[in-house]
Write an enzyme that holds these catalytic residues in place. Structure first.
Site, PDB file in Angstrom:
ATOM      1  CG  ASP A  17     -14.848 -15.000   4.837  1.00  0.00           C
ATOM      2  OD1 ASP A  17     -14.144 -14.008   5.083  1.00  0.00           O
ATOM      3  OD2 ASP A  17     -16.008 -15.137   5.251  1.00  0.00           O
ATOM      4  CD  GLU A  92     -14.297  -4.545   7.158  1.00  0.00           C
ATOM      5  OE1 GLU A  92     -15.422  -4.268   7.598  1.00  0.00           O
ATOM      6  OE2 GLU A  92     -13.964  -5.681   6.815  1.00  0.00           O
ATOM      7  CE  LYS A 128     -14.740  -6.972   3.567  1.00  0.00           C
ATOM      8  NZ  LYS A 128     -14.654  -8.288   4.264  1.00  0.00           N
ATOM      9  CB  THR A 152     -18.291  -5.573   3.893  1.00  0.00           C
ATOM     10  OG1 THR A 152     -18.534  -6.794   4.596  1.00  0.00           O
ATOM     11  CG2 THR A 152     -17.879  -4.489   4.873  1.00  0.00           C
ATOM     12  CG  PHE A 174     -22.531 -10.306   5.484  1.00  0.00           C
ATOM     13  CD1 PHE A 174     -21.740  -9.955   4.414  1.00  0.00           C
ATOM     14  CD2 PHE A 174     -21.996 -10.186   6.762  1.00  0.00           C
ATOM     15  CE1 PHE A 174     -20.444  -9.494   4.594  1.00  0.00           C
ATOM     16  CE2 PHE A 174     -20.693  -9.730   6.952  1.00  0.00           C
ATOM     17  CZ  PHE A 174     -19.922  -9.386   5.867  1.00  0.00           C
TER      18      PHE A 174
END
Length: 315
Positions: A17, A92, A128, A152, A174
């Site tokens: 990440d 993303e 994403k 996400t 998350f």
């Protein structure tokens, strides 16, 4: 004894990440996942000074907008990361498009085209998108075009069910942000791993998927400590920050497998209409608040990137 990280790798695909080139070289993850915050940080590091200078110079010559240069820089970071990992790089779509299916589709297709122009095939990229109803609908179309997606900002089972029904390749629930909300709401400093709301949320989604033969990959994300990671050992994938990866690499404690498809409890499969989805999300205060907050925060970092570029163009 093998490190906790090596033991984890035997049962889970470990994803970095981060956009930190040196950390990726050292830790050797399979995949990389980025977001606007990570891209902004990466572009402010020495590793990408030349890329930034080159794209700013090209932008000045071509009369490009800060947005166009930001897109080129994001692809540049992704291309660099794709050269460092054997697997996928997540990129993303702008958070400001989270409630616009058609605009999300256009941006996603442009991202894929940009990578392909750099010689990076679509099977190396995950698009994403935020786990809004509109983002999930965009992902459904993209999956049909052979463009795999990573959904996400996922905080509840309703989002996970909708993603599965859309045939999404991967979801990123998350963990840490869920835990943060409940710590504040309950006025506590911490939770034991097996009582951690973030951990329990991912375990529940994993169980639902495996109980129903759903192929969508579950990738736990947003960890606050290694105990949360260990409590999800065996999850399909886990995306972990360099600091926590380093801690796991130095930890030689035995790491038992917690999650396995063989231990699925047989949860009944359900189907959600748009109204069902919106109602269930509305009824979950944590998920509603964290989804909105996450979109705002990703957009805030995107705006910081645009300002950084505008300042450099004006210099």
């Amino acid at each position: 004894m093998a490190s906790a990280l090596d033991q984890l790798r035997d049962m889970t695909v470990v994803v970095a990440d981060t956009g930190d080139v040196e950390a990726i070289r050292a830790l050797k993850p399979i995949d990389c996942t980025t977001n606007p915050s990570i891209v902004l940080k990466a572009l402010q590091s020495p590793a990408f000074e030349a890329l930034v200078a080159d794209e700013i110079a090209k932008g000045k010559t071509a009369g490009s907008t800060p947005m166009e240069i930001a897109d080129a820089l994001t692809l540049g970071v992704g291309a660099e990361l794709a050269g460092l990992v054997p697997g996928r790089v997540s990129t993303e779509v702008d958070a400001r498009l989270s409630f616009d299916t058609e605009a999300s589709l256009a941006k996603a297709r442009a991202i894929i085209a940009g990578y392909e122009a750099r010689g990076i095939t679509r099977d190396r990229i995950l698009i994403k998108l935020a786990s809004t109803w509109e983002g999930i609908r965009a992902a459904e179309v993209l999956q049909g075009e052979g463009i795999d997606c990573n959904l996400t900002l996922l905080f509840c089972r309703a989002q996970a069910i909708a993603c599965a029904e859309a045939g999404v390749f991967l979801i990123s629930p998350f963990v840490g942000r869920i835990t943060d909300w409940y710590k504040k709401a309950q006025g506590v400093d911490s939770f034991a791993p097996d009582e951690d709301p973030g951990v329990l949320s991912v375990r529940g989604i994993y169980d639902y998927y495996k109980s129903n033969g759903i192929e969508t990959v579950v990738m736990g994300a947003s960890f606050r400590n290694t105990d949360q990671i260990k409590a999800l050992a065996g999850c399909d994938r886990l995306t972990i920050s360099p600091d926590l990866l380093t801690q796991l690499a130095a930890d030689e404690v035995a790491l038992p497998q917690v999650l396995s498809a063989d231990s699925a409890t047989g949860l009944e499969k359900v189907s959600l209409t748009e109204a069902d989805f919106r109602w269930e999300l509305n009824q979950d205060a944590m998920a509603t608040e964290k989804l909105a907050e996450g979109i705002r925060n990703f957009d805030a970092d995107h705006q910081k990137l645009l300002k950084l570029i505008a300042d450099k163009l004006a210099a």
